[in-house]
Design a protein around this motif. Structure first.
Motif, mmCIF file in Angstrom:
data_model
loop_
_atom_site.group_PDB
_atom_site.id
_atom_site.type_symbol
_atom_site.label_atom_id
_atom_site.label_comp_id
_atom_site.label_asym_id
_atom_site.label_seq_id
_atom_site.Cartn_x
_atom_site.Cartn_y
_atom_site.Cartn_z
ATOM 1 N N SER A 8 20.521 75.294 21.242
ATOM 2 C CA SER A 8 21.536 74.982 22.252
ATOM 3 C C SER A 8 21.689 73.457 22.478
ATOM 4 O O SER A 8 20.423 72.733 22.664
ATOM 5 N N ARG A 9 22.777 72.936 22.982
ATOM 6 C CA ARG A 9 22.971 71.558 23.271
ATOM 7 C C ARG A 9 23.996 71.357 24.386
ATOM 8 O O ARG A 9 24.911 72.149 24.223
ATOM 9 N N VAL A 10 23.797 70.672 25.282
ATOM 10 C CA VAL A 10 24.723 70.155 26.295
ATOM 11 C C VAL A 10 24.675 68.661 26.671
ATOM 12 O O VAL A 10 23.759 67.782 26.128
ATOM 13 N N ALA A 11 26.046 68.199 26.816
ATOM 14 C CA ALA A 11 26.235 66.703 26.964
ATOM 15 C C ALA A 11 26.839 66.466 28.209
ATOM 16 O O ALA A 11 27.842 67.277 28.486
ATOM 17 N N VAL A 12 26.410 65.010 28.629
ATOM 18 C CA VAL A 12 27.280 64.582 29.829
ATOM 19 C C VAL A 12 27.377 63.242 29.552
ATOM 20 O O VAL A 12 26.409 62.653 29.656
ATOM 21 N N SER A 16 22.554 63.744 26.019
ATOM 22 C CA SER A 16 22.709 65.202 25.698
ATOM 23 C C SER A 16 21.172 65.637 25.974
ATOM 24 O O SER A 16 20.250 65.009 25.754
#
Length: 76
Positions: A8-12, A16
């Motif tokens: 999974s990946r999250v970016a702000v 990332s």
């Protein structure tokens, strides 16, 4: 049945963080977390075992890539 974590990946903004799983295992929860009353935490155990995922985090920020290995097991 509990399933191991998936990639999974999250970016702000331009940063990332990706979780890169490389395995999982069922463990005795009393060894890992002695003294915890698991009856107050329904759904965490599968057949009396705690299923945990193992892996690393890949952080991309400011044109850099940083790999954070969570290291399971003995270290030298």
């Amino acid at each position: 049945m509990s399933q191991p974590a998936i990639r999974s990946r999250v970016a702000v903004g331009d940063t990332s963080i990706a979780f890169l799983p490389d395995g999982s295992g069922a463990h005795n929860p009393d060894v890992l977390f002695p003294g915890v009353d698991w009856t107050t935490r329904p759904g965490y155990l599968e057949d009396g075992q705690l299923v945990l995922s193992f892996g690393s985090f890949l952080i991309r920020a400011g044109g850099r890539k940083i790999l954070v290995d969570l290291v399971v097991g003995a270290t030298p």
